[in-house]
Design a protein around this motif. Structure first.
Motif, PDB file in Angstrom:
ATOM      1  N   LEU A  97     -78.155 -36.464 -31.798  1.00 37.18           N
ATOM      2  CA  LEU A  97     -79.029 -36.165 -32.938  1.00 37.18           C
ATOM      3  C   LEU A  97     -78.466 -36.736 -34.246  1.00 37.18           C
ATOM      4  CD1 LEU A  97     -79.993 -34.100 -30.701  1.00 37.18           C
ATOM      5  CD2 LEU A  97     -80.766 -32.675 -32.580  1.00 37.18           C
ATOM      6  N   GLU A  98     -77.853 -37.896 -34.136  1.00 42.15           N
ATOM      7  CA  GLU A  98     -77.245 -38.519 -35.317  1.00 42.15           C
ATOM      8  C   GLU A  98     -78.296 -38.826 -36.382  1.00 42.15           C
ATOM      9  OE1 GLU A  98     -74.974 -41.986 -34.447  1.00 42.15           O
ATOM     10  OE2 GLU A  98     -74.101 -42.035 -36.457  1.00 42.15           O
ATOM     11  N   GLY A  99     -77.980 -38.461 -37.627  1.00 37.29           N
ATOM     12  CA  GLY A  99     -78.855 -38.790 -38.754  1.00 37.29           C
ATOM     13  C   GLY A  99     -80.033 -37.846 -38.920  1.00 37.29           C
ATOM     14  N   LEU A 100     -80.085 -36.759 -38.129  1.00 43.95           N
ATOM     15  CA  LEU A 100     -81.271 -35.899 -38.175  1.00 43.95           C
ATOM     16  C   LEU A 100     -81.048 -34.604 -38.958  1.00 43.95           C
ATOM     17  CD1 LEU A 100     -82.584 -36.497 -34.560  1.00 43.95           C
ATOM     18  CD2 LEU A 100     -83.368 -37.531 -36.682  1.00 43.95           C
ATOM     19  N   PHE A 101     -79.860 -33.989 -38.839  1.00 46.60           N
ATOM     20  CA  PHE A 101     -79.587 -32.789 -39.642  1.00 46.60           C
ATOM     21  C   PHE A 101     -79.226 -33.226 -41.061  1.00 46.60           C
ATOM     22  CE2 PHE A 101     -78.776 -31.152 -35.351  1.00 46.60           C
ATOM     23  CZ  PHE A 101     -79.523 -29.986 -35.394  1.00 46.60           C
ATOM     24  N   ARG A 102     -79.647 -32.434 -42.046  1.00 44.82           N
ATOM     25  CA  ARG A 102     -79.376 -32.830 -43.431  1.00 44.82           C
ATOM     26  C   ARG A 102     -77.883 -32.766 -43.739  1.00 44.82           C
ATOM     27  NH1 ARG A 102     -82.233 -29.915 -48.420  1.00 44.82           N
ATOM     28  NH2 ARG A 102     -80.417 -28.565 -48.411  1.00 44.82           N
ATOM     29  N   ASP A 103     -77.203 -31.733 -43.213  1.00 47.33           N
ATOM     30  CA  ASP A 103     -75.784 -31.557 -43.504  1.00 47.33           C
ATOM     31  C   ASP A 103     -74.963 -32.358 -42.481  1.00 47.33           C
ATOM     32  OD1 ASP A 103     -73.177 -30.735 -43.786  1.00 47.33           O
ATOM     33  OD2 ASP A 103     -73.687 -28.622 -44.114  1.00 47.33           O
ATOM     34  N   GLN A 104     -74.674 -33.600 -42.843  1.00 48.71           N
ATOM     35  CA  GLN A 104     -73.998 -34.502 -41.907  1.00 48.71           C
ATOM     36  C   GLN A 104     -72.566 -34.065 -41.605  1.00 48.71           C
ATOM     37  OE1 GLN A 104     -75.172 -37.647 -40.160  1.00 48.71           O
ATOM     38  NE2 GLN A 104     -76.730 -36.056 -40.338  1.00 48.71           N
ATOM     39  N   ASN A 105     -71.898 -33.399 -42.576  1.00 47.82           N
ATOM     40  CA  ASN A 105     -70.535 -32.922 -42.316  1.00 47.82           C
ATOM     41  C   ASN A 105     -70.540 -31.844 -41.234  1.00 47.82           C
ATOM     42  OD1 ASN A 105     -69.240 -34.634 -44.053  1.00 47.82           O
ATOM     43  ND2 ASN A 105     -69.432 -33.242 -45.807  1.00 47.82           N
ATOM     44  N   SER A 106     -71.495 -30.914 -41.326  1.00 48.59           N
ATOM     45  CA  SER A 106     -71.598 -29.872 -40.297  1.00 48.59           C
ATOM     46  C   SER A 106     -71.950 -30.488 -38.945  1.00 48.59           C
ATOM     47  CB  SER A 106     -72.656 -28.835 -40.673  1.00 48.59           C
ATOM     48  OG  SER A 106     -72.249 -28.129 -41.810  1.00 48.59           O
ATOM     49  N   TRP A 107     -72.809 -31.504 -38.965  1.00 44.63           N
ATOM     50  CA  TRP A 107     -73.172 -32.187 -37.713  1.00 44.63           C
ATOM     51  C   TRP A 107     -71.923 -32.824 -37.082  1.00 44.63           C
ATOM     52  CZ3 TRP A 107     -72.820 -37.514 -36.712  1.00 44.63           C
ATOM     53  CH2 TRP A 107     -73.306 -37.896 -35.461  1.00 44.63           C
ATOM     54  N   ARG A 108     -71.109 -33.530 -37.904  1.00 42.94           N
ATOM     55  CA  ARG A 108     -69.886 -34.169 -37.386  1.00 42.94           C
ATOM     56  C   ARG A 108     -68.921 -33.135 -36.815  1.00 42.94           C
ATOM     57  NH1 ARG A 108     -69.846 -36.737 -42.175  1.00 42.94           N
ATOM     58  NH2 ARG A 108     -71.177 -38.568 -42.040  1.00 42.94           N
ATOM     59  N   THR A 109     -68.795 -32.012 -37.511  1.00 43.38           N
ATOM     60  CA  THR A 109     -67.906 -30.948 -37.037  1.00 43.38           C
ATOM     61  C   THR A 109     -68.383 -30.421 -35.682  1.00 43.38           C
ATOM     62  OG1 THR A 109     -67.441 -30.326 -39.318  1.00 43.38           O
ATOM     63  CG2 THR A 109     -66.947 -28.671 -37.639  1.00 43.38           C
ATOM     64  N   ALA A 110     -69.689 -30.233 -35.548  1.00 46.59           N
ATOM     65  CA  ALA A 110     -70.238 -29.717 -34.281  1.00 46.59           C
ATOM     66  C   ALA A 110     -70.028 -30.719 -33.143  1.00 46.59           C
ATOM     67  CB  ALA A 110     -71.724 -29.396 -34.451  1.00 46.59           C
ATOM     68  N   VAL A 111     -70.143 -32.006 -33.445  1.00 45.74           N
ATOM     69  CA  VAL A 111     -69.911 -33.038 -32.422  1.00 45.74           C
ATOM     70  C   VAL A 111     -68.446 -32.997 -31.978  1.00 45.74           C
ATOM     71  CG1 VAL A 111     -69.817 -35.526 -31.987  1.00 45.74           C
ATOM     72  CG2 VAL A 111     -71.786 -34.548 -33.203  1.00 45.74           C
ATOM     73  N   ALA A 112     -67.549 -32.889 -32.963  1.00 47.32           N
ATOM     74  CA  ALA A 112     -66.106 -32.867 -32.649  1.00 47.32           C
ATOM     75  C   ALA A 112     -65.727 -31.573 -31.938  1.00 47.32           C
ATOM     76  CB  ALA A 112     -65.303 -33.026 -33.932  1.00 47.32           C
ATOM     77  N   ASP A 113     -66.458 -30.514 -32.241  1.00 45.21           N
ATOM     78  CA  ASP A 113     -66.110 -29.185 -31.737  1.00 45.21           C
ATOM     79  C   ASP A 113     -66.921 -28.859 -30.469  1.00 45.21           C
ATOM     80  OD1 ASP A 113     -65.048 -26.682 -31.539  1.00 45.21           O
ATOM     81  OD2 ASP A 113     -66.266 -25.809 -33.140  1.00 45.21           O
ATOM     82  N   GLY A 114     -66.852 -29.747 -29.469  1.00 43.17           N
ATOM     83  CA  GLY A 114     -67.467 -29.454 -28.169  1.00 43.17           C
ATOM     84  C   GLY A 114     -68.789 -30.154 -27.902  1.00 43.17           C
TER      85      GLY A 114
END
Ligand code: S6P
Ligand code: ZN
Length: 181
Positions: free
Chosen positions: A26-43
């Motif tokens: 879901l790259e580029g879809l959530f407004r908060d890209q930092n939270s998205w990156r954290t969620a990707v890294a976190d499992g």
């Protein structure tokens, strides 16, 4: 023909293709890209899955699929599907099966939201891009029936957005303009 859906297993029989969308998809879809990156890294959790019937995606056929979106938020934004436009503008029907969600639609100018619960039929008119959102605390599942020749354009949403975004607010939800900072 008859197709059986096993709600507990989340499978169709006979089955067609199955799709699993993780956070990284879901790259580029959530407004908060930092939270998205954290969620990707976190499992890199599974956000939703789609099981399809064996009906082919070709003109004049009516394929079906069942989407299940897990509950959750990223940066306050409810978990959702990528969303798409059908390049060959045709209508589509959704039927809520379990959980609580919503159907967000955008025609490039106006936005519409349909609350989806078990038994709700959501209709997507031709030319309206659409995304599904889980606004509850349980998995949200719905059946989609769509024209096999409609095609799927995912870049349309990246370029045009979907009019609004859906956020958790207190115990409910709130809408904000898609491209608002
Ligand atoms: C197909 C229909 C649904 C979605 C599914 C996943 O036209 O609208 O089956 O494909 O809900 O959403 P998305 O945006 O990732 O295809
Ligand atoms: Zn669709």
């Amino acid at each position: 023909m008859s197709i059986r859906f096993d709600q507990a297993a989340g499978t169709l029989s006979p089955a067609g293709p199955t799709l699993t969308r993780r956070m990284s998809d879901l790259e580029g879809l959530f407004r908060d890209q930092n939270s998205w990156r954290t969620a990707v890294a976190d499992g890199d959790p599974i956000v939703y899955s789609v099981v399809s019937s064996p009906v082919p995606e070709i003109d004049r056929e009516l394929p079906q699929s069942i989407t299940t979106i897990h509950p959750g938020t990223t940066g306050g934004e409810f978990w959702m599907t990528k969303g798409h436009q059908h390049p060959n503008h045709q209508g589509e029907i959704y039927l809520g099966m379990s959980g609580n969600g919503g159907l967000l639609m955008f025609d490039g100018k106006d936005t519409r939201w349909v609350d989806m619960a078990p038994g709700t039929i959501g209709y997507i008119p031709p030319g309206w891009a659409h995304r599904s959102v889980n606004v509850g605390s349980e998995p949200y599942s719905f059946l989609a029936v769509y024209p096999g020749g409609a095609g799927h354009d995912y870049s349309w949403v990246l370029e045009n957005g979907l009019g609004q975004r859906v956020w958790r607010q207190d115990d409910g939800l709130a809408f904000v303009d898609y491209f608002a900072e």
